[in-house]
Motif scaffolding. Structure first.
Motif, PDB file in Angstrom:
ATOM      1  N   TYR A 206      -7.374   2.667  -6.366  1.00  0.00           N
ATOM      2  CA  TYR A 206      -6.552   1.671  -7.052  1.00  0.00           C
ATOM      3  C   TYR A 206      -7.421   0.598  -7.696  1.00  0.00           C
ATOM      4  O   TYR A 206      -7.091   0.101  -8.777  1.00  0.00           O
ATOM      5  CB  TYR A 206      -5.555   1.059  -6.076  1.00  0.00           C
ATOM      6  CG  TYR A 206      -4.770   2.106  -5.325  1.00  0.00           C
ATOM      7  CD1 TYR A 206      -4.226   3.193  -6.003  1.00  0.00           C
ATOM      8  CD2 TYR A 206      -4.597   2.034  -3.954  1.00  0.00           C
ATOM      9  CE1 TYR A 206      -3.522   4.175  -5.325  1.00  0.00           C
ATOM     10  CE2 TYR A 206      -3.897   3.014  -3.269  1.00  0.00           C
ATOM     11  CZ  TYR A 206      -3.360   4.082  -3.960  1.00  0.00           C
ATOM     12  OH  TYR A 206      -2.683   5.056  -3.297  1.00  0.00           O
TER      13      TYR A 206
ATOM     14  N   GLY B  78       0.755   4.143  -2.831  1.00  0.00           N
ATOM     15  CA  GLY B  78       0.597   5.539  -2.475  1.00  0.00           C
ATOM     16  C   GLY B  78       1.717   6.414  -2.981  1.00  0.00           C
ATOM     17  O   GLY B  78       1.505   7.550  -3.409  1.00  0.00           O
TER      18      GLY B  78
ATOM     19  N   SER C 246       0.346   9.139   1.522  1.00  0.00           N
ATOM     20  CA  SER C 246       1.582   9.243   0.758  1.00  0.00           C
ATOM     21  C   SER C 246       1.790  10.604   0.107  1.00  0.00           C
ATOM     22  O   SER C 246       2.908  11.111   0.049  1.00  0.00           O
ATOM     23  CB  SER C 246       1.626   8.157  -0.318  1.00  0.00           C
ATOM     24  OG  SER C 246       1.653   6.880   0.276  1.00  0.00           O
TER      25      SER C 246
ATOM     26  N   PHE D 161       0.826  -1.208   0.000  1.00  0.00           N
ATOM     27  CA  PHE D 161       0.000   0.000   0.000  1.00  0.00           C
ATOM     28  C   PHE D 161       0.860   1.258   0.000  1.00  0.00           C
ATOM     29  O   PHE D 161       0.487   2.275  -0.591  1.00  0.00           O
ATOM     30  CB  PHE D 161      -0.954  -0.012   1.193  1.00  0.00           C
ATOM     31  CG  PHE D 161      -2.087  -0.985   1.036  1.00  0.00           C
ATOM     32  CD1 PHE D 161      -2.969  -0.872  -0.023  1.00  0.00           C
ATOM     33  CD2 PHE D 161      -2.265  -2.020   1.928  1.00  0.00           C
ATOM     34  CE1 PHE D 161      -4.017  -1.767  -0.191  1.00  0.00           C
ATOM     35  CE2 PHE D 161      -3.310  -2.922   1.773  1.00  0.00           C
ATOM     36  CZ  PHE D 161      -4.181  -2.799   0.708  1.00  0.00           C
TER      37      PHE D 161
ATOM     38  N   GLU E 151      -4.013   0.182   4.889  1.00  0.00           N
ATOM     39  CA  GLU E 151      -4.379   0.877   3.657  1.00  0.00           C
ATOM     40  C   GLU E 151      -4.305   2.403   3.818  1.00  0.00           C
ATOM     41  O   GLU E 151      -4.238   3.144   2.844  1.00  0.00           O
ATOM     42  CB  GLU E 151      -5.789   0.466   3.210  1.00  0.00           C
ATOM     43  CG  GLU E 151      -6.936   1.024   4.046  1.00  0.00           C
ATOM     44  CD  GLU E 151      -7.132   0.269   5.350  1.00  0.00           C
ATOM     45  OE1 GLU E 151      -7.979   0.708   6.150  1.00  0.00           O
ATOM     46  OE2 GLU E 151      -6.463  -0.757   5.571  1.00  0.00           O
TER      47      GLU E 151
ATOM     48  N   SER F 183      -1.442   4.449   2.027  1.00  0.00           N
ATOM     49  CA  SER F 183      -1.545   4.960   0.660  1.00  0.00           C
ATOM     50  C   SER F 183      -2.217   6.324   0.638  1.00  0.00           C
ATOM     51  O   SER F 183      -1.877   7.185  -0.179  1.00  0.00           O
ATOM     52  CB  SER F 183      -2.321   3.965  -0.211  1.00  0.00           C
ATOM     53  OG  SER F 183      -3.605   3.716   0.336  1.00  0.00           O
TER      54      SER F 183
END
Length: 419
Positions: free
Chosen positions: A74, A62, A206, A58, A200, A203
């Protein structure tokens, strides 16, 4: 795309730890021990090892595609909007199912102090869920800083608990190691997904780092290490210090503190559990109410029922009340929710296999994909609910899409587009 906020490695790691370090840990050691006995430590270790490739996958997504939409984004990029909507449904409907479980963990601590058993647990549920609903109805938010403070408070409580109870650890409590056979480890692992849900979020964060390609991997490694050490330390001390009594405990952290420190620690842990759970439920209600409205705006849910945040929020509240009244034990209810989380991870890692260009990243994503598919299988029959929810999303879109595509009688007769 998220606006860059110059998130440092330390800040990112702290936020990632906060996203994963959930309130379930206040009761998960007991539930895992009930399923596998001392061998539950193997399940804890397995989930910690799994966290590395899952979190890395993840984080890699990201770093390459910085966007706040996370797994849904995604899934849409890799498989299209219908699969993305299925991810949204799994997240959304897991919230009303999960609220009674999260508050049930805390209810055990409150009942441990006040007595009253199931009645006290139901009262705790209504108080926490009702407060979270009211706060979200009027738009009252718990800031990210407060949420992070709550996570730090939980981490501090865990460290104090381990240090206080460690002198009472006994190696004799490791025998018999597998009272329910080796298959109990798989059952415990499926349950422990609850405590590891949240990777998760890496991501989604990021795009806010100063240098995503450099800082995301560093923050991920730190977060995985911190979460792994805390989880394994608490689980190990729980097994060694409480022994067979752990499996039947509704308030294992309170039991550990009681033997380590004595005094009114049960009251303290009950208060901490209530505050932590209120923060978590409030955050999930806030996020899910917005998700439901967004799905309705995209045509993935009926707008009349879910079309505004308040409508979506009311559906979540009513669903939570129905869920708490179902004749399900805490273990089974938790598996129903972890099944939804696991299916989201299956779709997310499958998307990574299509989206990540580097061979090394795809290998890591492949390892994570195989592992979460295995966890979905270990989840047993409760995993079928996640498949039903995902199937319902696909079916609804297919049916509603045909309805939207069919011309209305007015447009057919007048030749003008209908409204």
């Amino acid at each position: 795309m998220s606006e860059r906020t110059n998130l440092s490695v330390a800040q990112g790691a702290a936020l990632s730890v906060g996203a994963v370090l959930g309130t379930g840990l206040i009761s998960l050691p007991a539930l895992a021990a009930e399923a596998a006995g001392p061998a539950s430590l193997v399940a804890w270790l397995a989930l910690i090892v799994l966290s590395a490739p899952l979190a890395w996958t993840f984080a890699a997504l990201g770093a390459r595609y910085p966007d706040g939409g996370g797994v849904s984004t995604y899934a849409q990029m890799a498989f299209g909007p219908r699969v993305a909507a299925a991810v949204g449904w799994c997240f959304y409907f897991a919230v009303p199912l999960g609220a009674p479980v999260a508050v049930g963990f805390t209810g055990g601590y409150v009942a441990d102090v006040l007595g009253g058993g199931r009645l006290t647990e139901l009262a705790t549920f209504l108080a926490i869920v009702g407060t979270a609903y009211t706060m979200n109805w009027f738009g009252l938010r718990v800031s990210g800083r407060i949420q992070l403070t709550l996570s730090i408070s939980l981490a501090t409580l865990l460290v104090v608990t381990v240090v206080a109870a460690l002198p009472h650890a006994r190696m004799d409590n490791l025998t018999p190691f597998t009272p329910h056979g080796w298959t109990g480890i798989g059952a415990a692992a499926a349950l422990l997904v609850w405590g590891f849900a949240g990777w998760e979020a890496l991501s989604s964060l990021s795009g806010e780092y100063r240098n995503p390609r450099r800082d995301v991997p560093r923050a991920t490694l730190i977060a995985v290490a911190v979460v792994g050490v805390l989880y394994l330390a608490v689980a190990t001390v729980s097994v060694l210090a409480l022994g067979p009594a752990l499996a039947g405990s509704r308030a294992p952290l309170a039991d550990l503190l009681a033997i380590g420190l004595g005094g009114p620690v049960r009251i303290v842990t009950a208060i901490v559990a209530v505050v932590l759970t209120l923060g978590a439920v409030n955050a999930y209600f806030a996020g899910a109410s917005r998700l439901g409205a967004a799905l309705a705006a995209e045509g993935a849910l009926p707008a009349r029922v879910f079309g505004t945040q308040r409508r979506s929020l009311t559906v979540i509240l009513l669903g939570s009340i129905v869920a708490v009244l179902l004749p399900l034990d805490l273990h089974t209810a938790a598996l129903l929710v972890t099944g939804c989380f696991t299916l989201v991870y299956v779709i997310g890692t499958a998307a990574a296999l299509r989206l990540l260009p580097a061979a090394g990243s795809r290998v890591v994503a492949g390892i994570a994909f195989v592992a979460v598919v295995g966890l979905l299988w270990l989840n047993g029959w409760p995993a079928l609910l996640s498949l039903v929810i995902a199937g319902g999303a696909l079916l609804y879109q297919a049916v509603s899409g045909r309805r939207r595509a069919r011309p209305s009688p007015i447009s057919e007769s007048s030749g003008s587009p209908g409204r």
